[in-house]
Design a protein around this motif. Structure first.
Motif, PDB file in Angstrom:
ATOM      1  N   GLU A 170      12.009  10.688   8.078  1.00  0.00           N
ATOM      2  CA  GLU A 170      11.993  12.005   8.730  1.00  0.00           C
ATOM      3  C   GLU A 170      11.079  12.090  10.214  1.00  0.00           C
ATOM      4  O   GLU A 170      11.343  12.777  11.112  1.00  0.00           O
ATOM      5  CB  GLU A 170      11.244  13.086   7.653  1.00  0.00           C
ATOM      6  CG  GLU A 170      11.958  14.401   7.717  1.00  0.00           C
ATOM      7  CD  GLU A 170      11.196  15.309   6.659  1.00  0.00           C
ATOM      8  OE1 GLU A 170      10.386  14.692   6.109  1.00  0.00           O
ATOM      9  OE2 GLU A 170      11.470  16.590   6.856  1.00  0.00           O
ATOM     10  N   ILE A 188      10.386   3.045  -3.437  1.00  0.00           N
ATOM     11  CA  ILE A 188       9.733   3.608  -4.916  1.00  0.00           C
ATOM     12  C   ILE A 188      10.545   4.600  -5.494  1.00  0.00           C
ATOM     13  O   ILE A 188      11.072   4.769  -6.533  1.00  0.00           O
ATOM     14  CB  ILE A 188       8.378   3.981  -4.627  1.00  0.00           C
ATOM     15  CG1 ILE A 188       7.413   2.672  -4.113  1.00  0.00           C
ATOM     16  CG2 ILE A 188       7.786   4.772  -5.878  1.00  0.00           C
ATOM     17  CD1 ILE A 188       6.205   3.161  -3.823  1.00  0.00           C
ATOM     18  N   HIS A 189      11.161   5.664  -4.727  1.00  0.00           N
ATOM     19  CA  HIS A 189      11.796   7.028  -5.048  1.00  0.00           C
ATOM     20  C   HIS A 189      12.925   6.317  -5.756  1.00  0.00           C
ATOM     21  O   HIS A 189      13.641   6.694  -6.994  1.00  0.00           O
ATOM     22  CB  HIS A 189      11.931   7.716  -4.166  1.00  0.00           C
ATOM     23  CG  HIS A 189      10.678   8.560  -3.942  1.00  0.00           C
ATOM     24  ND1 HIS A 189      10.087   9.369  -4.895  1.00  0.00           N
ATOM     25  CD2 HIS A 189       9.859   8.575  -2.999  1.00  0.00           C
ATOM     26  CE1 HIS A 189       9.136  10.037  -4.390  1.00  0.00           C
ATOM     27  NE2 HIS A 189       8.971   9.612  -3.245  1.00  0.00           N
ATOM     28  N   ASP A 220       0.811  -1.137   0.248  1.00  0.00           N
ATOM     29  CA  ASP A 220      -0.175   0.099  -0.009  1.00  0.00           C
ATOM     30  C   ASP A 220       1.145   1.196  -0.032  1.00  0.00           C
ATOM     31  O   ASP A 220       2.149   1.102   0.064  1.00  0.00           O
ATOM     32  CB  ASP A 220      -0.849   0.116   1.147  1.00  0.00           C
ATOM     33  CG  ASP A 220      -0.024  -0.016   2.363  1.00  0.00           C
ATOM     34  OD1 ASP A 220       0.621   0.944   2.813  1.00  0.00           O
ATOM     35  OD2 ASP A 220      -0.148  -0.747   3.392  1.00  0.00           O
ATOM     36  N   PHE A 221       0.228   2.462   0.056  1.00  0.00           N
ATOM     37  CA  PHE A 221       1.065   3.643  -0.006  1.00  0.00           C
ATOM     38  C   PHE A 221       1.378   4.294   1.017  1.00  0.00           C
ATOM     39  O   PHE A 221       1.542   5.634   1.391  1.00  0.00           O
ATOM     40  CB  PHE A 221       0.592   4.616  -1.000  1.00  0.00           C
ATOM     41  CG  PHE A 221       0.512   3.995  -2.539  1.00  0.00           C
ATOM     42  CD1 PHE A 221       1.942   3.999  -3.089  1.00  0.00           C
ATOM     43  CD2 PHE A 221      -0.522   3.594  -3.128  1.00  0.00           C
ATOM     44  CE1 PHE A 221       2.134   3.696  -4.356  1.00  0.00           C
ATOM     45  CE2 PHE A 221      -0.277   3.113  -4.659  1.00  0.00           C
ATOM     46  CZ  PHE A 221       1.005   3.027  -5.201  1.00  0.00           C
ATOM     47  N   PHE A 222       1.058   3.774   2.565  1.00  0.00           N
ATOM     48  CA  PHE A 222       0.596   4.243   3.528  1.00  0.00           C
ATOM     49  C   PHE A 222       2.359   4.446   4.447  1.00  0.00           C
ATOM     50  O   PHE A 222       2.330   4.738   5.342  1.00  0.00           O
ATOM     51  CB  PHE A 222      -0.241   3.906   4.520  1.00  0.00           C
ATOM     52  CG  PHE A 222      -1.486   4.184   3.984  1.00  0.00           C
ATOM     53  CD1 PHE A 222      -2.095   5.198   3.997  1.00  0.00           C
ATOM     54  CD2 PHE A 222      -2.480   3.148   3.355  1.00  0.00           C
ATOM     55  CE1 PHE A 222      -3.227   5.762   3.554  1.00  0.00           C
ATOM     56  CE2 PHE A 222      -3.924   3.366   2.810  1.00  0.00           C
ATOM     57  CZ  PHE A 222      -4.090   4.751   3.087  1.00  0.00           C
ATOM     58  N   VAL A 278       3.644   1.861 -10.678  1.00  0.00           N
ATOM     59  CA  VAL A 278       3.683   1.329  -9.467  1.00  0.00           C
ATOM     60  C   VAL A 278       2.282   0.909  -9.060  1.00  0.00           C
ATOM     61  O   VAL A 278       1.132   1.886  -9.338  1.00  0.00           O
ATOM     62  CB  VAL A 278       4.156   2.393  -8.093  1.00  0.00           C
ATOM     63  CG1 VAL A 278       4.165   1.724  -6.965  1.00  0.00           C
ATOM     64  CG2 VAL A 278       5.667   2.765  -8.781  1.00  0.00           C
ATOM     65  N   GLU A 295      12.300   4.592  -9.179  1.00  0.00           N
ATOM     66  CA  GLU A 295      11.958   5.452 -10.164  1.00  0.00           C
ATOM     67  C   GLU A 295      13.298   6.300 -10.729  1.00  0.00           C
ATOM     68  O   GLU A 295      13.368   6.252 -11.979  1.00  0.00           O
ATOM     69  CB  GLU A 295      11.002   6.667  -9.478  1.00  0.00           C
ATOM     70  CG  GLU A 295       9.544   6.469  -9.400  1.00  0.00           C
ATOM     71  CD  GLU A 295       8.761   7.775  -9.098  1.00  0.00           C
ATOM     72  OE1 GLU A 295       9.263   8.296  -8.174  1.00  0.00           O
ATOM     73  OE2 GLU A 295       7.599   7.668  -9.261  1.00  0.00           O
ATOM     74  N   ASN A 296      13.937   6.445  -9.745  1.00  0.00           N
ATOM     75  CA  ASN A 296      15.319   7.123 -10.303  1.00  0.00           C
ATOM     76  C   ASN A 296      16.097   6.361 -11.203  1.00  0.00           C
ATOM     77  O   ASN A 296      16.552   6.787 -12.257  1.00  0.00           O
ATOM     78  CB  ASN A 296      16.162   7.640  -9.018  1.00  0.00           C
ATOM     79  CG  ASN A 296      17.331   8.321  -9.462  1.00  0.00           C
ATOM     80  OD1 ASN A 296      17.324   9.147 -10.519  1.00  0.00           O
ATOM     81  ND2 ASN A 296      18.315   8.007  -8.588  1.00  0.00           N
ATOM     82  N   THR A 298       6.213   4.676   4.627  1.00  0.00           N
ATOM     83  CA  THR A 298       7.130   5.450   4.207  1.00  0.00           C
ATOM     84  C   THR A 298       8.278   4.634   3.713  1.00  0.00           C
ATOM     85  O   THR A 298       9.277   5.036   2.880  1.00  0.00           O
ATOM     86  CB  THR A 298       7.667   6.497   5.221  1.00  0.00           C
ATOM     87  OG1 THR A 298       7.760   6.025   6.406  1.00  0.00           O
ATOM     88  CG2 THR A 298       6.667   7.428   5.465  1.00  0.00           C
ATOM     89  N   ALA A 311       8.045   4.120   0.223  1.00  0.00           N
ATOM     90  CA  ALA A 311       8.022   5.391  -0.363  1.00  0.00           C
ATOM     91  C   ALA A 311       9.536   5.639  -1.047  1.00  0.00           C
ATOM     92  O   ALA A 311       9.757   5.663  -2.045  1.00  0.00           O
ATOM     93  CB  ALA A 311       7.429   6.585   0.534  1.00  0.00           C
ATOM     94  N   GLU A 312      10.537   5.251   0.058  1.00  0.00           N
ATOM     95  CA  GLU A 312      11.758   5.318  -0.333  1.00  0.00           C
ATOM     96  C   GLU A 312      12.224   4.616  -1.326  1.00  0.00           C
ATOM     97  O   GLU A 312      13.022   4.680  -2.220  1.00  0.00           O
ATOM     98  CB  GLU A 312      12.630   5.250   1.259  1.00  0.00           C
ATOM     99  CG  GLU A 312      14.071   5.963   0.897  1.00  0.00           C
ATOM    100  CD  GLU A 312      14.459   6.715   2.201  1.00  0.00           C
ATOM    101  OE1 GLU A 312      13.575   6.817   3.222  1.00  0.00           O
ATOM    102  OE2 GLU A 312      15.626   7.050   2.162  1.00  0.00           O
TER     103      GLU A 312
END
Lengths: 331, 331
Positions: A274, A79-80, A69-71, A95, A83-84, A73, A76-77
């Motif tokens: 963070e 994925i980033h 899921d996208f909740f 995604v 992507e890069n 983080t 999230a990292e």
DNA sequence: CTGTTAGCGCTTTCAG
DNA sequence: CTGAAAGCGCTAACAG
């Protein structure tokens, strides 16, 4: 949308010539015609039609990535990073989050499967057997998870990270160290647990089963697990939580029970983000190279697609980030 | 990958017949041949080739969604709503995060633009002018943001939600209510600010510029803004933060300054998510219908694609969720 | 150096 | 009710 043929007409040449120019094929083309074509291309802003290319070539230069899921983080990292690297390799990354429901009839909808040349699986919600089946259809690499029979994966040094976290606690003089583990049917959960055991072993501290609770990688998972721990016959002076969300949930439970962190209980966890610094107290963590994992995973998938290189890599590099949730134990 | 033609051969009919059967075309086909074909289809597990269909039809039944990044749970919820509705409408949803860099040469890479029939823009990092340019190329709907000259959007009732949040503070007896606003060049930032002003107005409480700080929607944004606020000549007894991350950052700053929440300062914010309940104190929030926004946005985009229905909708429904960060003011 | 041809897999219109 | 044919836009092998 202007097509090759149209350009060809205006340039007074055959479409295939245009194609060669566009794709910079290593054929000699007279300079004046090449320039004429180039000018036209720019003027009319020609964009090749992807669908036609895909049909012709049978490949897309696109890869998919499945996350739970996208909740979280953590993902999230990853994925980033992915992507890069995908952008660098000129691949498109799609995604999706995948819930149980969709797995029932088909592991991945056709609409997706057919648009990608390979897939990254970063979700542990998908059964091993389903992953195996998927692997028959597409080049696949596992990210931050393991699966029996699949030797194409990218993971972090979970056990090393866990060991580092627990060693930190040990150095601070703690001996009653609890562990809220991840699900033990997952590779990450297991490896982190082993790291915990290993650190304890090195100091000859016996493992106390009552100080360990298994929980899903989530806020409530951590919250509930910590409440379990409060019922244990012995009380820990420190906690190693398997994941950041779990640690935040556990911290909440402590607050509700008037257990002061770090005075009564030190907390250390895996993953840095963070939000860890924004908790009170700011959480001490062991940072895992998530971004790099995302990058590596894409690199590896692409090499699997292009050259069928299959391998497993663990991305090394874990770093203890000391903040305010851990403290020397003296009593 | 088995093709139409192969099926046709085995069935002893022409490929076009197969196509009609597969697509359930309203043509009469003899029962026995239809059954024969159907059996073959299943047996060989026929899957139409997407690229070929796309090329032929010039459309994909796919839509894209652009978010600023994957770290913000606000977008996570919008994405999940969008995914759900897209699945219902049999569209594929592709989600990307878009950073500045990529915008330079082209707003959206061709590899993406050409695979989708329309796009959802949920990022406020993209300039209005770029959005306008994009709109010339693709059906587009804005989500949770506004843009000059674009009347195709889906937003929440930001000002109503803000008003509800501030009204709650007012009811608790607060009169010195600070506001950490979002960026005022964004529609959401502006609307929330206006809701704040409106609530104050209704109670004839003057707006005090020193009690307002503008900040990006992020943890550090909130943290820094709160530190600014501490320097103000008057000290607030309550804070309305424009967004959940901002509130968490602000809370951290309070903790560092030994400002007790809610005793010294009440905090209320917009957006609800699991993490709000896991903070200490658990944050009082006004929940915005993010999931529904995602759903609505997809519905609206699809109707724009199919029937060219262009419209703006604000998804109503905001709900105050009282937790422990707000308290009656008495001193 | 440039043109021709064939075809990727599918849909659609028209004819039989 | 089923077949034939054309063509979406592009590429690649081959011919000229």
């Amino acid at each position: 949308m202007v097509t090759l043929k149209e350009i060809a007409e205006k340039a007074g040449v055959h479409p295939s010539v245009i194609s060669k120019v566009v794709n910079g094929k290593p054929v000699s083309i007279r300079d004046d015609t090449r320039n004429r074509i180039l000018a036209l291309l720019k003027e009319l802003n020609y964009q090749p039609n992807k669908a036609a290319q895909n049909l012709k070539k049978g490949s897309n230069r696109a890869i998919g990535m499945v996350v739970p899921d996208f909740f979280n983080t953590v993902y999230a990292e990853i994925i980033h990073g992915a992507e890069n690297m995908a952008a660098q390799l000129e691949y498109t990354l799609f995604v999706y989050s995948l819930k149980q429901k969709e797995l029932q009839d088909d592991y991945l909808p056709r609409s997706i499967k057919q648009q990608i040349d390979g897939i990254l699986i970063a979700s542990s919600d998908i059964d091993d057997s389903d992953v195996l089946a998927l692997m028959d259809e597409l080049p696949l690499v596992l990210v931050n998870r393991l699966s029996k029979g699949i030797d194409s994966y990218v993971v972090a040094d979970d056990s090393g990270g866990a060991k580092k976290a627990v060693a930190h606690l040990l150095e601070l003089g703690h001996t009653q160290i609890a562990h809220i583990s991840g699900p033990l049917y997952t590779g990450t959960g297991l490896n982190r647990f082993q790291g915990y055991r290993a650190a304890l072993n090195e100091k000859d501290i016996p493992f106390h089963p009552a100080l360990m609770v298994e929980a899903p990688y989530s806020l409530v998972g951590g919250y509930n697990a910590m409440n379990e721990l409060f019922k244990a016959p012995v009380q820990p002076t420190a906690l190693f939580a398997s994941n950041l969300l779990v640690a935040i949930g556990a911290l909440k439970a402590c607050n509700e029970h008037n257990i002061r962190v770090p005075d009564d209980l030190s907390i250390v966890t895996l993953h840095d983000a963070e939000i860890a610094a924004m908790m009170t107290p700011a959480l001490t963590t062991v940072k895992l190279p998530l971004y790099e994992m995302g990058e590596t995973a894409v690199k590896q998938l692409v090499s699997l697609i292009d050259e069928n290189h299959k391998k497993g890599t663990v991305v090394e590099g874990t770093e203890l980030i000391r903040r305010d949730s851990t403290k020397k134990w003296k009593r």
